[in-house]
Design a protein around this motif. Structure first.
Motif, PDB file in Angstrom:
ATOM      1  N   PRO A  42       0.791  -1.234   0.000  1.00 64.38           N
ATOM      2  CA  PRO A  42       0.000   0.000   0.000  1.00 64.38           C
ATOM      3  C   PRO A  42       0.821   1.279   0.000  1.00 64.38           C
ATOM      4  CG  PRO A  42      -0.138  -1.109   2.131  1.00 64.38           C
ATOM      5  CD  PRO A  42       0.523  -2.070   1.203  1.00 64.38           C
ATOM      6  N   ASP A  43       2.125   1.186   0.207  1.00 62.77           N
ATOM      7  CA  ASP A  43       2.976   2.375   0.153  1.00 62.77           C
ATOM      8  C   ASP A  43       3.843   2.412  -1.110  1.00 62.77           C
ATOM      9  OD1 ASP A  43       2.161   3.574   2.579  1.00 62.77           O
ATOM     10  OD2 ASP A  43       3.384   2.146   3.704  1.00 62.77           O
ATOM     11  N   ASP A  44       3.517   1.578  -2.093  1.00 65.59           N
ATOM     12  CA  ASP A  44       4.316   1.489  -3.311  1.00 65.59           C
ATOM     13  C   ASP A  44       3.857   2.523  -4.341  1.00 65.59           C
ATOM     14  OD1 ASP A  44       6.138   0.671  -5.197  1.00 65.59           O
ATOM     15  OD2 ASP A  44       4.996  -1.109  -5.802  1.00 65.59           O
ATOM     16  N   PHE A  45       3.971   3.803  -3.976  1.00 65.45           N
ATOM     17  CA  PHE A  45       3.606   4.901  -4.887  1.00 65.45           C
ATOM     18  C   PHE A  45       4.671   5.977  -4.800  1.00 65.45           C
ATOM     19  CE2 PHE A  45       1.603   5.736  -0.775  1.00 65.45           C
ATOM     20  CZ  PHE A  45       2.014   7.028  -0.507  1.00 65.45           C
ATOM     21  N   GLU A  46       4.598   6.949  -5.700  1.00 67.39           N
ATOM     22  CA  GLU A  46       5.545   8.056  -5.645  1.00 67.39           C
ATOM     23  C   GLU A  46       4.800   9.384  -5.589  1.00 67.39           C
ATOM     24  OE1 GLU A  46       7.324   9.184  -9.761  1.00 67.39           O
ATOM     25  OE2 GLU A  46       7.242   6.987  -9.738  1.00 67.39           O
ATOM     26  N   HIS A  47       5.389  10.326  -4.836  1.00 72.11           N
ATOM     27  CA  HIS A  47       4.813  11.661  -4.749  1.00 72.11           C
ATOM     28  C   HIS A  47       5.235  12.484  -5.962  1.00 72.11           C
ATOM     29  CE1 HIS A  47       3.364  11.369  -0.547  1.00 72.11           C
ATOM     30  NE2 HIS A  47       4.410  10.576  -0.370  1.00 72.11           N
ATOM     31  N   VAL A  48       4.300  13.284  -6.482  1.00 74.94           N
ATOM     32  CA  VAL A  48       4.604  14.203  -7.578  1.00 74.94           C
ATOM     33  C   VAL A  48       4.131  15.589  -7.179  1.00 74.94           C
ATOM     34  CG1 VAL A  48       4.480  12.429  -9.364  1.00 74.94           C
ATOM     35  CG2 VAL A  48       2.399  13.673  -8.727  1.00 74.94           C
ATOM     36  N   ASN A  49       4.509  16.592  -7.982  1.00 75.44           N
ATOM     37  CA  ASN A  49       4.128  17.968  -7.685  1.00 75.44           C
ATOM     38  C   ASN A  49       2.610  18.082  -7.535  1.00 75.44           C
ATOM     39  OD1 ASN A  49       6.806  18.745  -7.925  1.00 75.44           O
ATOM     40  ND2 ASN A  49       6.585  19.369 -10.068  1.00 75.44           N
ATOM     41  N   ASP A  50       2.206  18.842  -6.536  1.00 70.29           N
ATOM     42  CA  ASP A  50       0.783  19.051  -6.348  1.00 70.29           C
ATOM     43  C   ASP A  50       0.237  19.931  -7.460  1.00 70.29           C
ATOM     44  OD1 ASP A  50      -1.671  18.808  -5.204  1.00 70.29           O
ATOM     45  OD2 ASP A  50      -1.179  19.849  -3.335  1.00 70.29           O
ATOM     46  N   ARG A  51      -1.061  19.835  -7.690  1.00 68.46           N
ATOM     47  CA  ARG A  51      -1.711  20.657  -8.705  1.00 68.46           C
ATOM     48  C   ARG A  51      -1.838  22.084  -8.198  1.00 68.46           C
ATOM     49  NH1 ARG A  51      -7.129  17.374  -9.812  1.00 68.46           N
ATOM     50  NH2 ARG A  51      -7.550  19.144 -11.163  1.00 68.46           N
ATOM     51  N   PRO A  52      -1.703  23.089  -9.076  1.00 68.19           N
ATOM     52  CA  PRO A  52      -1.887  24.482  -8.659  1.00 68.19           C
ATOM     53  C   PRO A  52      -3.311  24.708  -8.150  1.00 68.19           C
ATOM     54  CG  PRO A  52      -0.854  24.362 -10.830  1.00 68.19           C
ATOM     55  CD  PRO A  52      -1.310  22.977 -10.486  1.00 68.19           C
ATOM     56  N   GLY A  53      -3.429  25.388  -7.015  1.00 68.08           N
ATOM     57  CA  GLY A  53      -4.741  25.722  -6.481  1.00 68.08           C
ATOM     58  C   GLY A  53      -5.598  24.521  -6.149  1.00 68.08           C
ATOM     59  N   HIS A  54      -4.973  23.421  -5.724  1.00 68.00           N
ATOM     60  CA  HIS A  54      -5.675  22.163  -5.481  1.00 68.00           C
ATOM     61  C   HIS A  54      -6.643  22.315  -4.309  1.00 68.00           C
ATOM     62  CE1 HIS A  54      -5.021  17.491  -5.562  1.00 68.00           C
ATOM     63  NE2 HIS A  54      -6.272  17.845  -5.780  1.00 68.00           N
ATOM     64  N   ASP A  55      -7.943  22.228  -4.562  1.00 62.88           N
ATOM     65  CA  ASP A  55      -8.944  22.333  -3.494  1.00 62.88           C
ATOM     66  C   ASP A  55      -8.739  21.216  -2.475  1.00 62.88           C
ATOM     67  OD1 ASP A  55     -10.082  24.511  -4.690  1.00 62.88           O
ATOM     68  OD2 ASP A  55     -11.776  23.434  -5.551  1.00 62.88           O
ATOM     69  N   MET A  56      -8.998  21.536  -1.185  1.00 58.07           N
ATOM     70  CA  MET A  56      -8.696  20.575  -0.130  1.00 58.07           C
ATOM     71  C   MET A  56      -9.782  19.516   0.041  1.00 58.07           C
ATOM     72  SD  MET A  56      -5.712  20.950   0.907  1.00 58.07           S
ATOM     73  CE  MET A  56      -5.871  19.658   2.124  1.00 58.07           C
ATOM     74  N   ARG A  57     -11.027  19.944   0.127  1.00 57.11           N
ATOM     75  CA  ARG A  57     -12.072  18.954   0.460  1.00 57.11           C
ATOM     76  C   ARG A  57     -13.394  19.347  -0.179  1.00 57.11           C
ATOM     77  NH1 ARG A  57     -15.556  19.292   5.120  1.00 57.11           N
ATOM     78  NH2 ARG A  57     -16.850  17.423   5.279  1.00 57.11           N
ATOM     79  N   TYR A  58     -14.062  18.348  -0.768  1.00 59.12           N
ATOM     80  CA  TYR A  58     -15.440  18.494  -1.213  1.00 59.12           C
ATOM     81  C   TYR A  58     -16.288  17.506  -0.417  1.00 59.12           C
ATOM     82  CZ  TYR A  58     -13.093  20.277  -5.468  1.00 59.12           C
ATOM     83  OH  TYR A  58     -12.296  20.943  -6.354  1.00 59.12           O
ATOM     84  N   ALA A  59     -17.510  17.916  -0.089  1.00 56.81           N
ATOM     85  CA  ALA A  59     -18.415  17.018   0.637  1.00 56.81           C
ATOM     86  C   ALA A  59     -19.846  17.415   0.323  1.00 56.81           C
ATOM     87  CB  ALA A  59     -18.161  17.084   2.138  1.00 56.81           C
ATOM     88  N   ILE A  60     -20.659  16.434  -0.037  1.00 60.52           N
ATOM     89  CA  ILE A  60     -22.021  16.674  -0.511  1.00 60.52           C
ATOM     90  C   ILE A  60     -23.056  16.246   0.528  1.00 60.52           C
ATOM     91  CG2 ILE A  60     -23.761  15.749  -2.117  1.00 60.52           C
ATOM     92  CD1 ILE A  60     -22.177  17.767  -3.518  1.00 60.52           C
ATOM     93  N   ASP A  61     -24.035  17.105   0.775  1.00 61.10           N
ATOM     94  CA  ASP A  61     -25.227  16.735   1.522  1.00 61.10           C
ATOM     95  C   ASP A  61     -26.330  16.458   0.498  1.00 61.10           C
ATOM     96  OD1 ASP A  61     -27.554  16.539   2.969  1.00 61.10           O
ATOM     97  OD2 ASP A  61     -27.235  18.358   4.154  1.00 61.10           O
ATOM     98  N   ALA A  62     -26.596  15.180   0.250  1.00 66.56           N
ATOM     99  CA  ALA A  62     -27.584  14.787  -0.763  1.00 66.56           C
ATOM    100  C   ALA A  62     -28.948  14.470  -0.156  1.00 66.56           C
ATOM    101  CB  ALA A  62     -27.067  13.570  -1.534  1.00 66.56           C
ATOM    102  N   SER A  63     -29.217  14.984   1.048  1.00 65.92           N
ATOM    103  CA  SER A  63     -30.456  14.619   1.735  1.00 65.92           C
ATOM    104  C   SER A  63     -31.700  15.074   0.977  1.00 65.92           C
ATOM    105  CB  SER A  63     -30.460  15.187   3.154  1.00 65.92           C
ATOM    106  OG  SER A  63     -30.290  16.589   3.152  1.00 65.92           O
ATOM    107  N   LYS A  64     -31.635  16.197   0.289  1.00 60.99           N
ATOM    108  CA  LYS A  64     -32.786  16.665  -0.482  1.00 60.99           C
ATOM    109  C   LYS A  64     -33.152  15.666  -1.570  1.00 60.99           C
ATOM    110  CE  LYS A  64     -34.231  20.547  -3.422  1.00 60.99           C
ATOM    111  NZ  LYS A  64     -33.854  21.904  -3.909  1.00 60.99           N
ATOM    112  N   LEU A  65     -32.153  15.172  -2.263  1.00 58.04           N
ATOM    113  CA  LEU A  65     -32.371  14.181  -3.325  1.00 58.04           C
ATOM    114  C   LEU A  65     -32.940  12.883  -2.745  1.00 58.04           C
ATOM    115  CD1 LEU A  65     -31.841  13.386  -6.362  1.00 58.04           C
ATOM    116  CD2 LEU A  65     -29.614  12.574  -5.592  1.00 58.04           C
ATOM    117  N   ARG A  66     -32.371  12.455  -1.627  1.00 55.96           N
ATOM    118  CA  ARG A  66     -32.820  11.204  -1.004  1.00 55.96           C
ATOM    119  C   ARG A  66     -34.234  11.335  -0.435  1.00 55.96           C
ATOM    120  NH1 ARG A  66     -28.178   7.779   1.034  1.00 55.96           N
ATOM    121  NH2 ARG A  66     -26.267   8.638   0.150  1.00 55.96           N
ATOM    122  N   ASP A  67     -34.480  12.426   0.294  1.00 55.40           N
ATOM    123  CA  ASP A  67     -35.754  12.575   0.991  1.00 55.40           C
ATOM    124  C   ASP A  67     -36.907  12.897   0.044  1.00 55.40           C
ATOM    125  OD1 ASP A  67     -34.291  12.149   3.269  1.00 55.40           O
ATOM    126  OD2 ASP A  67     -34.245  14.257   3.884  1.00 55.40           O
TER     127      ASP A  67
END
Length: 331
Positions: free
Chosen positions: A261-286
């Motif tokens: 699971p650690d067999d990867f390599e780090h590369v340059n981060d993307r410019p302006g890389h957003d940190m976190r997205y999270a969706i509240d889909a309760s309207k769609l579900r309800d």
């Protein structure tokens, strides 16, 4: 029912076409796609006899007007969607995402056709990693790239055409999709195809950026729920409670391939890389009764790996060029 699907040779659109042909056999499907680098007509090969296909741009007013006039509903997937490309050259994003959406809105306004607009959670900007909140339809827009800003602009055009002209439209903003037919420039298929080739996966920066992953079939099932039961003028957020950071995605894929699971390599981060997205889909579900089918992210990844393994002829022709482009930026 006659449905015009824009961007139907792209990733999510092609899956929507397949799902529609399979699950809604009474629907007549027409696809409009410009067949840019991200659109591949071979993605529709197995359903080619069941659909009509038109090659062209959503910004071509004459073509759009003719196709919309022959339709009962338009599902608008067509978009320039790769953040990195939008940083290199924003102009196609303005043309397709803004001018193209305007062109479609004028056509559906003229012909009185139902319109559903596919958008992204990236219009809301990003959240801090320790922020417990999620995006809702009321979250203020705060886009951070030419891609997300043009999608935000297209959303606002739809809302204005609903309010000003009575266009029969709905909007959905979805979290990050994965699954079959996704271009190998994108994060998950890039890592899968690298692993198939025996190449170590690439992780942007520390890999702590969180995305709310959803299988493309769940996204498209939600779109059909909105078409069938959604309220005109409303915005529905689509997500499957799949928050996972990039590091965990890479480690899960390595485990699926039987690698350390650690067999990867780090590369340059993307410019302006957003940190976190999270969706509240309760309207769609309800309100619409939608629930995701792929609730086990690892199982969804395993199915996606199987697809890329068995469809090498689909992705192989573009793989080398994509990796060469990433190499030039240290990614």
């Amino acid at each position: 029912m006659r449905v015009l699907i824009t961007g139907g040779a792209g990733f999510i659109g092609a899956n929507f076409v397949h799902q529609t042909v399979r699950e809604h056999p009474d629907v007549q499907v027409t696809v409009l796609d410009a067949l840019t680098y991200a659109g591949d007509r071979s993605s529709l090969a197995s359903v080619a006899r069941a659909i009509s296909f038109a090659e062209g741009s959503v910004a071509d007013a004459d073509l759009v007007d003719r196709l919309v006039a022959e339709s009962d509903a338009v599902v608008h997937f067509a978009a320039e969607s790769h953040n990195d490309n939008s940083l290199d050259d924003p102009s196609p994003f303005v043309q397709t995402n803004l001018v193209g959406t305007y062109t479609l809105l004028e056509a559906v306004r003229k012909h009185g056709v139902r319109f559903h607009h596919i958008s992204t959670d990236e219009v809301y900007g990003d959240l801090e990693l320790d922020d417990p909140s999620r995006f809702t339809p009321e979250t203020p827009y705060n886009p951070s790239s030419p891609y997300s800003s043009t999608k935000a602009g297209s959303d606002l055009l739809v809302r204005a055409w609903v309010r000003s002209f009575g266009v029969q439209a709905t909007i959905s903003n979805c979290s990050n999709n994965y699954g079959p037919y996704q271009h190998v420039e994108k994060f998950i298929p890039r890592q899968i195809t690298n692993l198939i080739d025996g190449v170590r996966p690439k992780l942007y920066g520390a890999g702590l950026n969180v995305r709310d992953w959803i299988h493309v079939e769940d996204h498209n099932a939600a779109v059909w729920a909105i078409l069938d039961r959604g309220k005109v003028g409303e915005t529905y957020l689509i997500g499957a409670d799949g928050e996972t950071n990039n590091l965990q995605v890479v480690r899960t894929l390595l485990e699926v391939f039987g690698r350390d699971p650690d067999d990867f390599e780090h590369v340059n981060d993307r410019p302006g890389h957003d940190m976190r997205y999270a969706i509240d889909a309760s309207k769609l579900r309800d309100e619409l009764g939608w629930t995701p089918r792929y609730t086990d992210f690892r199982a969804g990844l395993e199915a996606t790996v199987d697809w890329y393994r068995s469809h090498e002829a689909w992705w192989r022709p573009v793989k080398a060029a994509v990796e060469a482009k990433y190499a030039r930026t240290g990614q």
